[in-house]
Design a protein around this motif. Structure first.
Motif, PDB file in Angstrom:
ATOM      1  N   VAL A   1      26.804  21.872  36.771  1.00 11.71           N
ATOM      2  CA  VAL A   1      26.999  20.492  37.210  1.00 11.71           C
ATOM      3  C   VAL A   1      26.847  20.421  38.717  1.00 11.71           C
ATOM      4  CG1 VAL A   1      28.684  18.624  37.411  1.00 11.71           C
ATOM      5  CG2 VAL A   1      28.486  19.908  35.270  1.00 11.71           C
ATOM      6  N   GLU A   2      26.172  19.393  39.191  1.00 11.38           N
ATOM      7  CA  GLU A   2      25.975  19.232  40.632  1.00 11.38           C
ATOM      8  C   GLU A   2      27.330  19.092  41.329  1.00 11.38           C
ATOM      9  OE1 GLU A   2      23.466  16.390  43.744  1.00 11.38           O
ATOM     10  OE2 GLU A   2      23.383  16.013  41.592  1.00 11.38           O
ATOM     11  N   SER A   3      27.460  19.746  42.476  1.00  8.67           N
ATOM     12  CA  SER A   3      28.668  19.674  43.311  1.00  8.67           C
ATOM     13  C   SER A   3      29.898  20.279  42.639  1.00  8.67           C
ATOM     14  CB  SER A   3      28.970  18.222  43.719  1.00  8.67           C
ATOM     15  OG  SER A   3      27.885  17.665  44.419  1.00  8.67           O
ATOM     16  N   VAL A   4      29.690  21.299  41.805  1.00  6.63           N
ATOM     17  CA  VAL A   4      30.825  21.983  41.208  1.00  6.63           C
ATOM     18  C   VAL A   4      31.629  22.677  42.299  1.00  6.63           C
ATOM     19  CG1 VAL A   4      29.469  24.077  40.757  1.00  6.63           C
ATOM     20  CG2 VAL A   4      31.541  23.639  39.436  1.00  6.63           C
ATOM     21  N   GLU A   5      32.944  22.650  42.167  1.00  6.15           N
ATOM     22  CA  GLU A   5      33.844  23.340  43.090  1.00  6.15           C
ATOM     23  C   GLU A   5      34.545  24.444  42.323  1.00  6.15           C
ATOM     24  OE1 GLU A   5      36.491  20.590  45.184  1.00  6.15           O
ATOM     25  OE2 GLU A   5      35.282  18.961  44.339  1.00  6.15           O
ATOM     26  N   GLY A   6      34.891  25.533  43.018  1.00  3.10           N
ATOM     27  CA  GLY A   6      35.548  26.622  42.327  1.00  3.10           C
ATOM     28  C   GLY A   6      36.459  27.441  43.205  1.00  3.10           C
ATOM     29  N   VAL A   7      37.458  28.064  42.575  1.00  4.93           N
ATOM     30  CA  VAL A   7      38.329  29.012  43.252  1.00  4.93           C
ATOM     31  C   VAL A   7      38.439  30.265  42.392  1.00  4.93           C
ATOM     32  CG1 VAL A   7      39.653  27.230  44.461  1.00  4.93           C
ATOM     33  CG2 VAL A   7      40.443  28.075  42.229  1.00  4.93           C
ATOM     34  N   VAL A   8      38.751  31.368  43.041  1.00  4.78           N
ATOM     35  CA  VAL A   8      38.988  32.636  42.352  1.00  4.78           C
ATOM     36  C   VAL A   8      40.485  32.800  42.149  1.00  4.78           C
ATOM     37  CG1 VAL A   8      38.728  35.140  42.462  1.00  4.78           C
ATOM     38  CG2 VAL A   8      36.938  33.659  43.390  1.00  4.78           C
ATOM     39  N   LEU A   9      40.878  33.038  40.910  1.00  4.25           N
ATOM     40  CA  LEU A   9      42.283  33.231  40.585  1.00  4.25           C
ATOM     41  C   LEU A   9      42.660  34.703  40.737  1.00  4.25           C
ATOM     42  CD1 LEU A   9      42.320  31.134  37.290  1.00  4.25           C
ATOM     43  CD2 LEU A   9      42.989  30.354  39.574  1.00  4.25           C
ATOM     44  N   ALA A  10      43.787  34.952  41.339  1.00  8.04           N
ATOM     45  CA  ALA A  10      44.265  36.328  41.494  1.00  8.04           C
ATOM     46  C   ALA A  10      45.358  36.576  40.463  1.00  8.04           C
ATOM     47  CB  ALA A  10      44.812  36.552  42.895  1.00  8.04           C
ATOM     48  N   ALA A  11      45.236  37.681  39.733  1.00 11.18           N
ATOM     49  CA  ALA A  11      46.225  38.006  38.710  1.00 11.18           C
ATOM     50  C   ALA A  11      47.544  38.413  39.358  1.00 11.18           C
ATOM     51  CB  ALA A  11      45.710  39.129  37.825  1.00 11.18           C
ATOM     52  N   PRO A  12      48.664  37.874  38.904  1.00 12.28           N
ATOM     53  CA  PRO A  12      49.972  38.325  39.404  1.00 12.28           C
ATOM     54  C   PRO A  12      50.169  39.810  39.132  1.00 12.28           C
ATOM     55  CG  PRO A  12      50.186  36.329  38.058  1.00 12.28           C
ATOM     56  CD  PRO A  12      48.788  36.834  37.866  1.00 12.28           C
ATOM     57  N   ALA A  13      50.986  40.438  39.946  1.00 10.29           N
ATOM     58  CA  ALA A  13      51.214  41.886  39.801  1.00 10.29           C
ATOM     59  C   ALA A  13      51.736  42.234  38.421  1.00 10.29           C
ATOM     60  CB  ALA A  13      52.191  42.351  40.876  1.00 10.29           C
ATOM     61  N   GLU A  14      52.493  41.327  37.807  1.00 14.08           N
ATOM     62  CA  GLU A  14      53.100  41.618  36.508  1.00 14.08           C
ATOM     63  C   GLU A  14      52.185  41.260  35.341  1.00 14.08           C
ATOM     64  OE1 GLU A  14      54.414  37.459  37.732  1.00 14.08           O
ATOM     65  OE2 GLU A  14      54.039  39.412  38.674  1.00 14.08           O
ATOM     66  N   ALA A  15      50.983  40.756  35.622  1.00 11.23           N
ATOM     67  CA  ALA A  15      50.079  40.332  34.553  1.00 11.23           C
ATOM     68  C   ALA A  15      49.579  41.531  33.754  1.00 11.23           C
ATOM     69  CB  ALA A  15      48.893  39.577  35.134  1.00 11.23           C
ATOM     70  N   SER A  16      49.469  41.349  32.448  1.00  8.05           N
ATOM     71  CA  SER A  16      48.873  42.372  31.599  1.00  8.05           C
ATOM     72  C   SER A  16      47.401  42.521  31.942  1.00  8.05           C
ATOM     73  CB  SER A  16      49.015  41.968  30.129  1.00  8.05           C
ATOM     74  OG  SER A  16      48.168  42.744  29.307  1.00  8.05           O
ATOM     75  N   ALA A  17      46.915  43.758  31.951  1.00  7.50           N
ATOM     76  CA  ALA A  17      45.494  43.996  32.227  1.00  7.50           C
ATOM     77  C   ALA A  17      44.613  43.582  31.066  1.00  7.50           C
ATOM     78  CB  ALA A  17      45.270  45.479  32.540  1.00  7.50           C
ATOM     79  N   THR A  18      45.218  43.331  29.895  1.00 13.22           N
ATOM     80  CA  THR A  18      44.420  43.013  28.716  1.00 13.22           C
ATOM     81  C   THR A  18      44.667  41.611  28.170  1.00 13.22           C
ATOM     82  OG1 THR A  18      46.099  43.962  27.236  1.00 13.22           O
ATOM     83  CG2 THR A  18      44.335  45.433  28.018  1.00 13.22           C
ATOM     84  N   PHE A  19      45.505  40.805  28.853  1.00 11.81           N
ATOM     85  CA  PHE A  19      45.806  39.472  28.317  1.00 11.81           C
ATOM     86  C   PHE A  19      45.872  38.450  29.447  1.00 11.81           C
ATOM     87  CE2 PHE A  19      48.540  37.228  24.817  1.00 11.81           C
ATOM     88  CZ  PHE A  19      47.572  36.237  24.730  1.00 11.81           C
ATOM     89  N   HIS A  20      44.732  38.250  30.104  1.00  7.14           N
ATOM     90  CA  HIS A  20      44.680  37.258  31.176  1.00  7.14           C
ATOM     91  C   HIS A  20      44.785  35.838  30.631  1.00  7.14           C
ATOM     92  CE1 HIS A  20      42.752  39.952  34.511  1.00  7.14           C
ATOM     93  NE2 HIS A  20      43.970  40.320  34.158  1.00  7.14           N
ATOM     94  N   GLY A  21      44.452  35.651  29.347  1.00  4.31           N
ATOM     95  CA  GLY A  21      44.614  34.328  28.770  1.00  4.31           C
ATOM     96  C   GLY A  21      46.041  33.827  28.892  1.00  4.31           C
TER      97      GLY A  21
END
Length: 252
Positions: free
Chosen positions: A103-123
């Motif tokens: 889509v024209e003019s899409v904006e985005g950011v990169v999300l950083a996983a919290p330290a306690e986040a599971s490496a296999t369940f980012h959902g």
């Protein structure tokens, strides 16, 4: 409060969908979560992209689309949140969000996983908190660092010409066994004759009822693409093909 849509390959026999919904209910109480599907084939990013691309434009601006088909979870692939055409999208940057990224003019950011986040369940631990925050009215820029690298895009399925024929391919098989192709009426005029696996289907019809029961039929589906079906049956079973299978339209 806006709607959150939810699309995954999690299935419904495990706890995964419920865990994500629990986070959404805790962080954005009262928000409506609408399940689009959780039956994307495991890890099939292209199928997830196709389904999401068909669905999200039907929702109102302000909707948050949470999409998780993430075979690269825990790897260096980016996790992103996007704003495009007034909609928000949260998910892995693996091509799943291609239709939004274009889509024209899409904006985005990169999300950083919290330290306690599971490496296999980012959902559960990364994407759902971001979706909940957007549903509560958080600004996109508050969720992460500005996305400065190009988004990952899936290459579109290609069609090509062979003499007086155009050859496309199946890009999706729905639950009825209908073969959705990458061809449109722009490539397949009314006089063209469709073929699958050396079987002549005939010209484009309007709907299934234009042919007798058990007969193959070609038509332009609700998504604007040429589809092959069998009235009262499954074209996928009849012809023994799936995604990537060839569909030919003879133009002369």
């Amino acid at each position: 409060m806006p709607v959150i849509t939810f699309l995954t390959d999690f299935g419904i026999s495990d706890s995964y969908v419920g865990e994500v919904k629990g986070v959404l209910a805790s962080l954005a109480p009262g928000v409506q979560v609408l399940d689009l599907t959780h039956h994307v084939a495991p890890g099939d990013v292209r199928a997830g992209h196709y389904l999401l691309s068909q669905i999200w434009p039907t929702f109102p601006a302000g909707t948050v689309h949470l999409a998780v088909v993430d075979p690269g979870v825990g790897t260096p692939r980016l996790a992103v949140a996007l704003k495009a055409a007034g909609h928000f999208f949260v998910g892995p940057d693996n091509g799943l969000l291609t239709s939004a990224a274009q889509v024209e003019s899409v904006e985005g950011v990169v999300l950083a996983a919290p330290a306690e986040a599971s490496a296999t369940f980012h959902g559960r631990d990364l994407f759902s908190p971001a979706a909940a925050a957007l549903a509560r009215g958080a600004e996109l820029g508050a969720l992460g660092a500005l996305l400065t690298t190009p988004l990952t895009l899936l290459a579109p399925a290609a069609f090509h010409y062979e003499g007086k024929s155009v050859v496309g391919e199946v890009i999706h098989v729905d639950r009825f066994g209908n073969l959705v192709t990458n061809l449109t009426s722009a490539e397949v005029p009314a006089y063209a004759v469709l073929e699958v696996e050396d079987t002549e289907i005939g010209p484009l019809r309007t709907t299934y009822g234009d042919v007798p029961s058990g007969t193959p039929v070609a038509y332009v589906g609700s998504g604007g693409r040429v589809e092959i079906a069998v009235r009262g049956g499954s074209a996928a079973r009849r012809f023994g093909i799936g995604v990537g299978g060839a569909v030919r339209a003879r133009l002369g």
